[in-house]
Design a protein around this motif. Structure first.
Motif, mmCIF file in Angstrom:
data_model
loop_
_atom_site.group_PDB
_atom_site.id
_atom_site.type_symbol
_atom_site.label_atom_id
_atom_site.label_comp_id
_atom_site.label_asym_id
_atom_site.label_seq_id
_atom_site.Cartn_x
_atom_site.Cartn_y
_atom_site.Cartn_z
ATOM 1 N N LEU A 100 0.888 -1.298 0.112
ATOM 2 C CA LEU A 100 0.204 -0.042 0.229
ATOM 3 C C LEU A 100 0.808 1.272 -0.054
ATOM 4 N N THR A 101 1.904 1.198 0.740
ATOM 5 C CA THR A 101 2.889 2.532 0.619
ATOM 6 C C THR A 101 3.419 2.670 -0.546
ATOM 7 N N ARG A 102 3.564 1.538 -1.403
ATOM 8 C CA ARG A 102 4.176 1.674 -2.850
ATOM 9 C C ARG A 102 3.284 2.020 -3.845
ATOM 10 N N ILE A 103 1.964 1.574 -3.475
ATOM 11 C CA ILE A 103 0.765 2.127 -4.506
ATOM 12 C C ILE A 103 0.490 3.547 -4.280
ATOM 13 N N LEU A 115 -2.005 7.826 -9.740
ATOM 14 C CA LEU A 115 -3.314 7.143 -10.181
ATOM 15 C C LEU A 115 -4.060 6.579 -9.006
ATOM 16 N N TYR A 116 -3.329 5.914 -8.242
ATOM 17 C CA TYR A 116 -3.874 5.468 -6.920
ATOM 18 C C TYR A 116 -3.642 5.939 -5.643
ATOM 19 N N ARG A 117 -2.961 7.259 -5.721
ATOM 20 C CA ARG A 117 -2.713 7.961 -4.366
ATOM 21 C C ARG A 117 -3.753 7.828 -3.511
ATOM 22 N N GLN A 171 -6.712 6.778 -3.176
ATOM 23 C CA GLN A 171 -7.194 5.680 -3.053
ATOM 24 C C GLN A 171 -6.613 4.990 -2.132
ATOM 25 N N GLY A 172 -5.294 4.833 -2.120
ATOM 26 C CA GLY A 172 -4.334 4.146 -1.339
ATOM 27 C C GLY A 172 -4.280 4.659 0.047
ATOM 28 N N ARG A 173 -4.519 5.920 0.022
ATOM 29 C CA ARG A 173 -4.491 6.395 1.464
ATOM 30 C C ARG A 173 -5.490 5.944 2.178
ATOM 31 N N GLU A 174 -6.783 5.885 1.470
ATOM 32 C CA GLU A 174 -7.845 5.420 2.208
ATOM 33 C C GLU A 174 -7.983 3.998 2.722
ATOM 34 N N VAL A 175 -7.328 3.141 1.763
ATOM 35 C CA VAL A 175 -7.419 1.652 2.190
ATOM 36 C C VAL A 175 -6.272 1.575 3.225
ATOM 37 N N LEU A 176 -5.216 2.295 3.032
ATOM 38 C CA LEU A 176 -3.924 2.304 4.296
ATOM 39 C C LEU A 176 -4.606 2.586 5.574
ATOM 40 N N GLU A 177 -5.407 3.840 5.451
ATOM 41 C CA GLU A 177 -6.111 4.334 6.671
ATOM 42 C C GLU A 177 -7.027 3.387 7.389
ATOM 43 N N THR A 178 -7.828 2.870 6.569
ATOM 44 C CA THR A 178 -9.050 1.830 6.971
ATOM 45 C C THR A 178 -8.362 0.766 7.598
ATOM 46 N N LEU A 179 -7.060 0.354 6.988
ATOM 47 C CA LEU A 179 -6.607 -0.934 7.677
ATOM 48 C C LEU A 179 -5.750 -0.814 8.664
ATOM 49 N N LEU A 180 -5.256 0.488 8.809
ATOM 50 C CA LEU A 180 -4.382 0.847 10.162
ATOM 51 C C LEU A 180 -5.310 1.145 11.298
ATOM 52 N N GLY A 181 -6.460 1.443 10.928
ATOM 53 C CA GLY A 181 -7.537 1.620 11.947
ATOM 54 C C GLY A 181 -8.114 0.407 12.632
ATOM 55 N N VAL A 182 -7.661 -0.688 12.269
ATOM 56 C CA VAL A 182 -7.902 -1.915 12.449
ATOM 57 C C VAL A 182 -6.999 -2.505 13.437
ATOM 58 N N LYS A 183 -7.074 -2.668 14.730
ATOM 59 C CA LYS A 183 -6.120 -3.196 15.623
ATOM 60 C C LYS A 183 -5.497 -4.289 15.296
ATOM 61 N N GLU A 184 -6.258 -5.229 14.814
ATOM 62 C CA GLU A 184 -5.751 -6.536 14.454
ATOM 63 C C GLU A 184 -4.626 -6.575 13.204
ATOM 64 N N TRP A 185 -5.079 -5.413 12.477
ATOM 65 C CA TRP A 185 -3.979 -5.446 11.328
ATOM 66 C C TRP A 185 -2.678 -4.823 11.869
ATOM 67 N N ALA A 186 -2.666 -3.698 12.640
ATOM 68 C CA ALA A 186 -1.663 -2.889 12.986
ATOM 69 C C ALA A 186 -0.959 -3.508 14.296
ATOM 70 N N ARG A 238 4.876 9.007 5.235
ATOM 71 C CA ARG A 238 5.220 9.629 3.708
ATOM 72 C C ARG A 238 4.106 9.392 3.030
ATOM 73 N N ALA A 239 3.762 8.158 3.089
ATOM 74 C CA ALA A 239 2.543 7.998 1.872
ATOM 75 C C ALA A 239 1.244 8.789 2.253
ATOM 76 N N MET A 240 1.182 9.211 3.326
ATOM 77 C CA MET A 240 -0.005 9.809 3.626
ATOM 78 C C MET A 240 0.060 11.502 3.558
ATOM 79 N N ILE A 241 1.188 11.583 3.159
ATOM 80 C CA ILE A 241 1.441 13.206 2.696
ATOM 81 C C ILE A 241 1.944 13.259 1.302
ATOM 82 N N CYS A 242 1.340 14.366 0.461
ATOM 83 C CA CYS A 242 1.741 14.356 -0.879
ATOM 84 C C CYS A 242 2.456 15.794 -0.780
ATOM 85 N N SER A 243 3.708 15.845 -0.855
ATOM 86 C CA SER A 243 4.602 17.057 -0.848
ATOM 87 C C SER A 243 4.157 18.141 0.062
#
Length: 140
Positions: free
Chosen positions: A58-61, A66-68, A70-85, A98-103
């Motif tokens: 997801l950080t590479r995506i 094109l996917y920036r 949407q990638g942040r959306e998925v990354l944030e969703t999964l990070l919000g699930v304690k079993e994932w993190a 870095r992935a969550m910030i764009c310049s």
């Protein structure tokens, strides 16, 4: 049942034969269609290494224009699930920040500029329990 629609785990490894765009689309559909308890069950079922592969993917995506967003959306969703993190090596906090910030702009901004700003570091102390796009704007 919870894994229905989840991409093949091999697709998240950096060197694989799968198309990253297709893998991301499958993952995004799964995240959006799955219920919170299904996401938690899959996070519990996957090993720390497998979850790390998903987060690295997801950080590479997020590097792809094109996917920036949407990638942040998925990354944030999964990070919000304690079993994932859970687990010390599950995700690279610096890469996620870095992935969550764009310049220097927050993900809510549609265009990136050349100005740089610092992002709040995502760390175990500033954990995923409190991490959100709103927190990056100082709204949390």
């Amino acid at each position: 049942q919870a894994l229905a629609g989840f991409p093949a785990l091999e697709a998240f490894v950096e060197t694989n034969r799968f198309d990253a765009g297709d893998t991301f689309k499958e993952l995004r559909v799964w995240v959006r269609r799955s219920r919170e308890w299904d996401r938690a069950a899959v996070g519990e079922w996957l090993s720390e290494a497998q979850r790390r592969d998903v987060f690295r993917f997801l950080t590479r995506i997020c590097d792809r224009r094109l996917y920036r967003a949407q990638g942040r959306e998925v990354l944030e969703t999964l990070l919000g699930v304690k079993e994932w993190a859970r687990g010390d090596g599950t995700f690279d906090a610096e890469a996620v920040s870095r992935a969550m910030i764009c310049s220097g702009k927050t993900p809510r901004m549609s265009r990136c500029s050349s100005t740089r700003a610092t992002s709040p570091a995502l760390s175990r102390e500033n954990s995923v329990d409190n991490f959100s796009l709103a927190s990056m704007n100082g709204e949390a």
